[in-house]
Scaffold this active site. Structure first.
Site, PDB file in Angstrom:
ATOM      1  N   SER A  96       0.995  -1.129  -0.038  1.00 15.40           N
ATOM      2  CA  SER A  96      -0.044   0.155   0.128  1.00 15.40           C
ATOM      3  C   SER A  96       0.800   1.234   0.066  1.00 15.40           C
ATOM      4  O   SER A  96       1.849   1.271   0.698  1.00 15.40           O
ATOM      5  CB  SER A  96      -0.751  -0.056   1.280  1.00 15.40           C
ATOM      6  OG  SER A  96      -1.700   1.215   1.145  1.00 15.40           O
ATOM      7  N   GLU A  97       0.661   2.329  -0.846  1.00 19.41           N
ATOM      8  CA  GLU A  97       1.592   3.376  -1.194  1.00 19.41           C
ATOM      9  C   GLU A  97       1.889   4.091  -0.026  1.00 19.41           C
ATOM     10  O   GLU A  97       2.886   4.726   0.111  1.00 19.41           O
ATOM     11  CB  GLU A  97       0.796   4.264  -2.131  1.00 19.41           C
ATOM     12  CG  GLU A  97      -0.393   5.025  -1.666  1.00 19.41           C
ATOM     13  CD  GLU A  97      -0.977   5.531  -2.671  1.00 19.41           C
ATOM     14  OE1 GLU A  97      -1.183   5.334  -4.000  1.00 19.41           O
ATOM     15  OE2 GLU A  97      -1.791   6.785  -2.380  1.00 19.41           O
ATOM     16  N   ASN A  98       0.922   4.156   1.219  1.00 16.80           N
ATOM     17  CA  ASN A  98       1.379   5.037   2.439  1.00 16.80           C
ATOM     18  C   ASN A  98       1.992   4.140   3.485  1.00 16.80           C
ATOM     19  O   ASN A  98       1.930   4.475   4.575  1.00 16.80           O
ATOM     20  CB  ASN A  98      -0.328   4.942   3.115  1.00 16.80           C
ATOM     21  CG  ASN A  98      -0.916   4.199   3.181  1.00 16.80           C
ATOM     22  OD1 ASN A  98      -1.201   3.236   2.426  1.00 16.80           O
ATOM     23  ND2 ASN A  98      -1.725   4.158   4.393  1.00 16.80           N
TER      24      ASN A  98
END
Lengths: 213, 235
Positions: A50-52
């Site tokens: 997940s990009e975060n």
């Protein structure tokens, strides 16, 4: 389109999941592609990014067990699987650009036959532009797949010769999974992978308006 | 003796000049330094440039700072959300400038600023409207865009534990932009939920070493007011 077994949202998610191999490191964007995670089954170990700043992302927590420091790119509460890791944003996007993700699955407004992607802006006047991580993912993952309906609500193909919407990336899409068929984008144009029951290549070519090898 | 701890949020923040560039960490409900954002609004600096992944949600925190008229420009990747009405209204009335940056480029420009990199070529955005007007180059046959570092005068970071030297740890996905923003600003202020004695944070676990941090202030742990969370799952 009588007699055609159109894939519903869940069937489409299942179809995408079917092509994700055991051991793959995958980013499922936001929205519809996140449903793909429900269809890996017990036999496969797929690591979700997940990009975060999450690797090894797990499913949504039970109601009441949400932790608002543990969310996905769509800002919904998630969990972390044993073996998972946290990292900061620059590391997270280095994983993308550096070619460390095997596959990302994104939604799209339009995809060109050679794999140009338009999925962040319809270019409407007055619209407030927002891009998030779409451009980084599109060009960063080793393979970018798109999941979308083949036709717009008014029946126009979202697979096009050239995107009319602002681009997210050039020649970055490898496969396009739709409700009516699965395609590969190649430098030579579209190649058919599979089609919904009741739909042949000629009928698809008429719908798309482009040659399909 | 080095003691970076501050007794109050206002002391931690110190003076902020008009026109300053302020880096604000956080993504969704995680890692948003809401208390420091409120302190910045109360401090009263104007003509600010803010760097944050989003552009505020609802009416509190960043959105309240925008609504106060203190912000001239927003640098972010994703300003438009279901409840970003404060930003939307300012933008549509031409009252705020927007620099839209792909999220990974935003993070890397901050990293470059902290690392003393003068500029870098990045493949993200090549051939798209976000590369218009920027220098480009083909490297190994692939198009790249020249991107500049993004320095801050001030960084506001929400961490989990800290000590008087400024060492920080984070909690889960609340780490997000904190480490790169802490390094990219001339003056970095962090909130923590726990102040540790020196040595109380295992050196193997320090995520942001103290040299990047100027002030640490302890705050209570409260249920998040940060935006972006909706009870129903996204479709």
């Amino acid at each position: 389109m009588n007699g055609i077994q159109r894939r519903g949202k869940e069937a489409l998610a299942r179809r995408v999941a079917q092509d994700i191999p055991d051991g793959a490191i995958v980013n499922l964007g936001i929205g519809q592609p996140t449903r793909v995670a429900d269809h890996f089954g017990a036999g496969r170990d797929v690591i979700l990014h997940s990009e975060n700043g999450l690797l090894g992302m797990g499913p949504a927590p039970a109601a009441g067990a949400e932790d608002f420091d543990l969310i996905n790119a769509g800002k919904q509460p998630v969990t972390l699987r044993p073996g998972g890791a946290y990292f900061h944003h620059a590391d997270s996007f280095a994983m993308m650009r550096g070619g460390h993700l095997d596959i990302c699955v994104l939604g799209a407004f339009q995809v060109s036959a050679t794999g140009d992607l338009a999925n962040w802006s319809t270019g409407e006047p007055g619209a407030i532009p927002a891009v998030g991580g779409a451009m980084d993912l599109a060009i960063g993952a080793r393979e970018t797949w798109v999941m979308m309906d083949l036709l717009t609500r008014d029946g126009r193909s979202k697979l096009v010769a050239q995107c009319s919407y602002p681009l997210t990336g050039i020649a970055c899409v490898r496969r396009v999974y739709t409700d009516l068929a699965t395609f590969e984008c190649t430098p030579q144009g579209l190649r058919l992978v599979d089609a919904a029951e009741g739909l042949d290549r000629e009928a698809l070519q008429r719908l798309v308006g482009l040659p399909i090898a | 003796m080095i003691d970076k701890t501050a007794a109050t949020l206002a002391d931690a923040l110190g003076p902020v000049r008009d026109g300053a560039t302020v880096l604000i960490g956080g993504f969704g409900t995680a890692g948003v330094p809401e208390e420091l954002i409120d302190a910045l609004r109360q401090q009263g600096a104007r003509e600010l440039t803010l760097v944050n992944n989003n552009a505020g949600n609802g009416d509190t925190g960043l959105a309240a700072l925008l609504a106060s008229g203190a912000v001239r420009k927003m640098v972010c990747s994703f300003p438009r959300t279901a409840d970003s009405w404060v930003f939307d209204d300012l933008y549509r009335r031409g009252r705020i400038e927007l620099e839209l940056v792909p999220q990974g480029t935003l993070a890397e420009r901050l990293r470059a600023a902290g690392a003393g990199i003068g500029a870098f070529f990045c493949p993200t955005g090549y051939g798209t409207p976000l590369a218009e007007g920027k220098e480009t180059r083909l490297i190994a046959g692939r198009g790249h865009v020249l991107e500049l570092p993004l320095h801050g005068d001030l960084a506001l970071v929400k961490a989990e534990r800290g000590d008087r030297w400024g060492n920080l740890t984070y909690r889960k996905a609340a780490r997000n932009f904190g480490p790169v923003m802490a390094a990219a600003a001339r003056h970095t202020v962090a909130t923590v939920h726990e102040l540790a004695e020196l040595g109380g944070i295992d050196p193997e676990h320090v995520v942001t070493p103290g040299l990047y941090v100027d002030r640490v202030v302890r705050i209570d742990r409260v249920a998040t007011r940060a935006g972006g969370f909706r009870q129903e799952r996204a479709a």
